[in-house]
Design a protein around this motif. Structure first.
Motif, PDB file in Angstrom:
ATOM      1  N   PRO B 108      69.409  13.456  41.565  1.00 31.49           N
ATOM      2  CA  PRO B 108      70.477  14.242  40.933  1.00 31.49           C
ATOM      3  C   PRO B 108      70.240  14.508  39.448  1.00 31.49           C
ATOM      4  O   PRO B 108      70.607  15.565  38.944  1.00 31.49           O
ATOM      5  N   MET B 109      69.577  13.551  38.766  1.00 31.67           N
ATOM      6  CA  MET B 109      69.366  13.750  37.330  1.00 31.67           C
ATOM      7  C   MET B 109      68.396  14.900  37.079  1.00 31.67           C
ATOM      8  O   MET B 109      68.638  15.760  36.221  1.00 31.67           O
ATOM      9  N   VAL B 110      67.302  14.931  37.841  1.00 32.54           N
ATOM     10  CA  VAL B 110      66.328  16.014  37.673  1.00 32.54           C
ATOM     11  C   VAL B 110      66.976  17.348  38.028  1.00 32.54           C
ATOM     12  O   VAL B 110      66.792  18.356  37.329  1.00 32.54           O
ATOM     13  N   LEU B 111      67.793  17.367  39.081  1.00 35.58           N
ATOM     14  CA  LEU B 111      68.470  18.622  39.453  1.00 35.58           C
ATOM     15  C   LEU B 111      69.455  19.055  38.369  1.00 35.58           C
ATOM     16  O   LEU B 111      69.583  20.255  38.080  1.00 35.58           O
ATOM     17  N   LEU B 112      70.135  18.083  37.766  1.00 38.00           N
ATOM     18  CA  LEU B 112      71.063  18.439  36.673  1.00 38.00           C
ATOM     19  C   LEU B 112      70.309  19.094  35.518  1.00 38.00           C
ATOM     20  O   LEU B 112      70.811  20.035  34.891  1.00 38.00           O
ATOM     21  N   ILE B 113      69.100  18.592  35.251  1.00 36.74           N
ATOM     22  CA  ILE B 113      68.306  19.194  34.163  1.00 36.74           C
ATOM     23  C   ILE B 113      67.813  20.582  34.590  1.00 36.74           C
ATOM     24  O   ILE B 113      67.945  21.566  33.849  1.00 36.74           O
ATOM     25  N   ARG B 121      63.800  23.995  30.687  1.00 39.46           N
ATOM     26  CA  ARG B 121      64.338  22.946  31.554  1.00 39.46           C
ATOM     27  C   ARG B 121      63.347  22.475  32.619  1.00 39.46           C
ATOM     28  O   ARG B 121      63.309  21.298  32.951  1.00 39.46           O
ATOM     29  N   ARG B 122      62.538  23.405  33.138  1.00 38.68           N
ATOM     30  CA  ARG B 122      61.595  22.995  34.202  1.00 38.68           C
ATOM     31  C   ARG B 122      60.566  22.017  33.657  1.00 38.68           C
ATOM     32  O   ARG B 122      60.243  21.016  34.270  1.00 38.68           O
ATOM     33  N   GLN B 123      60.072  22.350  32.477  1.00 38.52           N
ATOM     34  CA  GLN B 123      59.082  21.491  31.833  1.00 38.52           C
ATOM     35  C   GLN B 123      59.694  20.112  31.508  1.00 38.52           C
ATOM     36  O   GLN B 123      59.072  19.077  31.726  1.00 38.52           O
ATOM     37  N   ALA B 124      60.937  20.143  31.022  1.00 39.05           N
ATOM     38  CA  ALA B 124      61.618  18.891  30.668  1.00 39.05           C
ATOM     39  C   ALA B 124      61.834  18.032  31.909  1.00 39.05           C
ATOM     40  O   ALA B 124      61.589  16.820  31.893  1.00 39.05           O
ATOM     41  N   ALA B 125      62.286  18.667  32.996  1.00 39.32           N
ATOM     42  CA  ALA B 125      62.551  17.922  34.226  1.00 39.32           C
ATOM     43  C   ALA B 125      61.256  17.357  34.792  1.00 39.32           C
ATOM     44  O   ALA B 125      61.213  16.210  35.253  1.00 39.32           O
ATOM     45  N   MET B 126      60.198  18.153  34.734  1.00 38.24           N
ATOM     46  CA  MET B 126      58.915  17.707  35.273  1.00 38.24           C
ATOM     47  C   MET B 126      58.395  16.514  34.473  1.00 38.24           C
ATOM     48  O   MET B 126      57.929  15.520  35.051  1.00 38.24           O
ATOM     49  N   LEU B 198      61.245  11.798  26.172  1.00 37.60           N
ATOM     50  CA  LEU B 198      62.603  11.781  25.620  1.00 37.60           C
ATOM     51  C   LEU B 198      63.013  13.036  24.857  1.00 37.60           C
ATOM     52  O   LEU B 198      64.048  13.643  25.182  1.00 37.60           O
ATOM     53  N   PRO B 199      62.224  13.505  23.848  1.00 36.99           N
ATOM     54  CA  PRO B 199      62.730  14.640  23.063  1.00 36.99           C
ATOM     55  C   PRO B 199      62.948  15.892  23.891  1.00 36.99           C
ATOM     56  O   PRO B 199      63.964  16.585  23.724  1.00 36.99           O
ATOM     57  N   LEU B 200      62.025  16.149  24.825  1.00 41.39           N
ATOM     58  CA  LEU B 200      62.159  17.357  25.635  1.00 41.39           C
ATOM     59  C   LEU B 200      63.330  17.241  26.620  1.00 41.39           C
ATOM     60  O   LEU B 200      64.155  18.156  26.751  1.00 41.39           O
ATOM     61  N   ALA B 201      63.413  16.089  27.299  1.00 35.89           N
ATOM     62  CA  ALA B 201      64.473  15.917  28.310  1.00 35.89           C
ATOM     63  C   ALA B 201      65.850  15.906  27.655  1.00 35.89           C
ATOM     64  O   ALA B 201      66.776  16.576  28.122  1.00 35.89           O
TER      65      ALA B 201
END
Lengths: 37, 483
Positions: B108-113, B121-126, B198-201
Motif C-alpha cells: 500500500p505504501m508504494v501504491l500511495l506514492i 513518483r515512479r522513480q521515488a516508489a521504485m 529518503l529525499p526522493l521518497a
C-alpha cells in the motif's frame, strides 16, 4: 469485550475495511487510479 | 479508522505495563506443523506504536479530506490496508508473521506514492521499494535460520519470538542474524548510510504519504532493533553496539548538517527526520535503562511531531499549490496555522514541556551515564564522545527548525503570493490529538513511562548489556573463531 476479541477487532477492522471499500462500489475509481500509474 | 482508534485507546489504557509477552493477546494457529501462529499481543515495546498508528491515520485522512485524492476510495482502501499491515507488524509475536506483514506494508505504501505522488513518483516508489526489498532479503534468511535452529535444538518448529529468544545460538550465527535484521531496520528507519531513498521518497510522496512514512513506517526500523535484533542476538548486540552508536551519531550530525543546507522545506523536514531517527538508535544501543526508555519515547514523539509537520505542509500545499515552499508571514495571514506549526516545531527541536525534550533528554542522560561508567571502568570513551556529539545535534536541530519557522511565520508576504487561509475546525480537530499527546508526554510522562518499564528492564538488565567491554568482545570473537 475480552482481551482477545479486542485485539482481533483491532487488527481485522482495518483489514476488512481495506477489502470492503473497493468491493462496495469503488471498482471504477480504483481501476482508474491504478491504471493511471 | 475511528473504531480502530477507540479500540486502540482501549487496549492502550488496559495495558498496565506487563513484561513480554503481555496478558493482552490472542493466538490462532496458522501453520501449526511449522510453528507459525497468528499470535498478537500488546507489550511494552509496541504499546506506543499502537497508539501512534491509531492516532495518525485518522489525522492524515482528516487533513486530506478536502483533496482530490481523499475523494478516491482507492486512497481510503490503501490507507486502511497500510494501517492493518502496520498494526499487525507491531503486535505480532511470531517472526514469520512479522516478516510477512513487514513486507506487506510495502504494497500500500508504494501504491500511495505511485498513484498520488509528485512528478517523479515512479522513480521515488521504485527506489523506496528496491531499497527496502534489498534490505529484507537477508532478513528472510535470518528468519529461516532461526526456525531451523529451534528445530535442531528442540525437535519442533517454532517461530515464536519468545521461544526463539530462549535459544542458545552460536555467536557466529547470532552475528549473521543481527546483521540481517539490522540491515533491514537500518534501511527502513533510515539511518546513515542507508538513507539514499529518503529525499526522493519523502519529497515525491503526497503529504499524507510522507506523514505516514516519516511518522509510522520509519518506526518499523526502530522497533525491529528493539524487538528483534537485541532479544534474538543477546550476546552479539552489546559487542556491535559501539558501531551502531557510531552510525547513530553520524546520522544525527549528517542529517542535521544536510537539513541546515536545505532551501526546500519538505527536504529540510526529511533530513531533520534522519537526524532524529539517529537518537532512537543511540538510545537503544546505549544499553542503559533511561536511554532505552527515552528511545521508546522518541519513537512516539518523533512520530507525532514529524507527521504533524508534514501534514501542515500538506495543508499549506492545499492552500497555495506548489508555491507553498515560498510561504512567509503566516503569523499575520493565518495565526492559528502559525501557532500549530510552531508547536510541532518546538516538539521537534526538543523544547522542555514537549515530548521531544522528554525523549531526547532521557536518551542523552542515559548515554552520558553509560559512557561515564565505561570511561571510569577504563572501557573506552566512545560512548561518552558519542553522547557529546549527539548533544551538538540538538543545537543544530534548534538552529534549522527555528530558522525555518522564522522564514515561514514572519517577514513580508511576496506581492504576488495568494493570501493563506487559516486552519479550519476540521483541520484543527485532526491535529489536536497529536498536539495534546505531545504536551502530555512533555508535561507528565509518568503514566506512559510505567507502561514500558518492565519491557525496557528486560533489555537493559541483560547480563551482557552492562559490560560491553573489551573482555566481552574478545570472548565473543574467540567463540566465533572457534565455530
Amino acid at each position: 469485550m475480552s482481551d482477545s476479541s479486542l485485539l482481533a477487532s483491532l487488527l481485522l477492522l482495518p483489514a476488512f475495511g481495506a477489502l470492503a471499500v473497493p468491493l462496495l462500489g469503488l471498482s471504477r475509481s480504483a481501476a482508474r487510479g491504478l491504471t493511471a500509474v | 479508522m475511528a473504531t480502530t482508534l477507540v479500540l486502540s485507546l482501549n487496549a492502550f489504557t488496559t495495558f498496565k505495563g506487563a513484561g513480554v509477552p503481555s496478558h493482552l493477546g490472542l493466538d490462532w494457529p496458522w501453520m501449526p506443523s511449522l510453528g507459525v501462529s497468528l499470535r498478537f499481543a500488546v507489550d511494552g515495546f509496541n504499546v506506543y506504536l499502537l497508539l501512534l498508528t491509531a492516532l495518525l491515520f485518522p489525522a492524515v485522512l482528516a487533513c486530506a479530506w478536502a483533496t482530490a485524492e481523499a475523494q478516491n476510495k482507492l486512497y481510503l482502501s490503501l490507507l486502511l490496508a497500510l494501517q492493518a499491515a502496520l498494526l499487525g507488524t507491531f503486535l505480532t509475536q511470531n517472526l514469520v508473521v512479522l516478516f510477512v506483514l513487514w513486507e506487506a506494508v510495502l504494497i500500500p505504501m508504494v501504491l500511495l506514492i505511485v498513484v498520488y505522488g509528485g512528478p517523479q513518483r515512479r522513480q521515488a516508489a521504485m527506489s523506496f521499494f528496491l531499497y527496502t526489498m534489498a534490505g529484507s532479503v537477508l532478513f528472510l534468511a535470518a528468519v529461516i535460520l532461526l526456525g531451523l535452529e529451534h528445530q535442531q535444538q528442540t525437535g519442533t518448529w517454532s517461530f515464536d519470538l519468545a521461544a526463539l529468544g530462549r535459544l542458545a545460538i552460536s555467536p557466529r550465527k547470532q552475528m549473521f542474524v543481527f546483521a540481517a535484521i539490522a540491515l533491514a531496520c537500518a534501511v527502513k528507519s533510515p539511518i546513515f548510510p542507508f538513507h539514499s531513498w529518503l529525499p526522493l521518497a519523502y519529497g515525491e510522496a503526497s503529504p499524507s504519504g510522507t506523514a505516514l512514512m516519516a511518522g509510522v513506517l520509519s518506526k518499523m526500523g526502530a522497533y525491529g532493533f528493539i524487538k528483534l535484533a537485541i532479544p534474538l542476538c543477546p550476546d552479539v548486540a552489546p559487542v556491535v553496539a559501539p558501531y551502531m552508536v557510531g552510525l547513530a551519531v553520524v546520522s544525527i550530525l549528517y542529517g542535521a548538517v544536510l537539513a541546515l543546507r536545505q532551501t526546500h522545506v519538505k527536504q529540510l523536514v526529511a533530513y531533520a527526520s534522519l537526524s532524529h531517527m539517529g537518537y532512537i538508535v543511540l538510545g537503544v544501543f546505549s544499553f542503559q535503562h533511561t536511554a532505552i526508555q527515552g528511545a521508546l519515547f522518541q519513537i512516539l514523539s518523533h512520530g507525532l511531531s514529524v507527521a504533524g509537520l508534514f501534514l501542515m505542509l500538506g495543508l499549506l500545499e492545499q492552500r497555495s499549490g506548489t508555491a507553498y515552499t515560498q510561504t512567509t508571514a503566516l503569523s499575520t495571514q493565518a495565526p492559528r496555522l502559525a501557532v500549530v506549526w510552531m508547536l510541532f516545531t518546538l516538539a521537534s527541536l526538543a523544547l522542555p514541556l514537549t515530548s521531544g525534550f522528554t525523549a531526547e533528554f532521557m536518551i542523552l542522560l542515559g548515554a552520558f551515564t553509560q559512557g561515564l561508567q565505561a570511561w571510569q571502568a577504563h572501557a573506552g570513551v566512545g560512548l561518552l564522545v558519542a553522547a557529546l556529539a549527539a548533544s551538538l545535534g540538538v543545537v543544530l536541530g534548534a538552529t534549522y527548525m527555528l530558522r525555518l519557522a522564522k522564514t515561514m511565520l514572519y517577514g513580508e508576504p511576496a506581492p504576488s503570493a495568494k493570501p493563506v487561509a487559516d486552519l479550519r475546525v476540521r483541520e484543527l480537530l485532526a491535529l489536536a490529538p497529536l498536539l495534546v499527546l505531545i504536551l502530555c508526554v512533555g508535561v507528565w510522562p509518568a503514566p506512559l513511562m510505567s507502561k514500558v518499564e518492565a519491557a525496557v528492564s528486560q533489555i537493559a538488565s541483560h547480563p551482557t548489556s552492562q559490560t560491553p567491554t573489551l573482555s566481552r568482545t574478545a570472548a565473543i570473537s574467540g567463540a566465533s573463531h572457534g565455530n
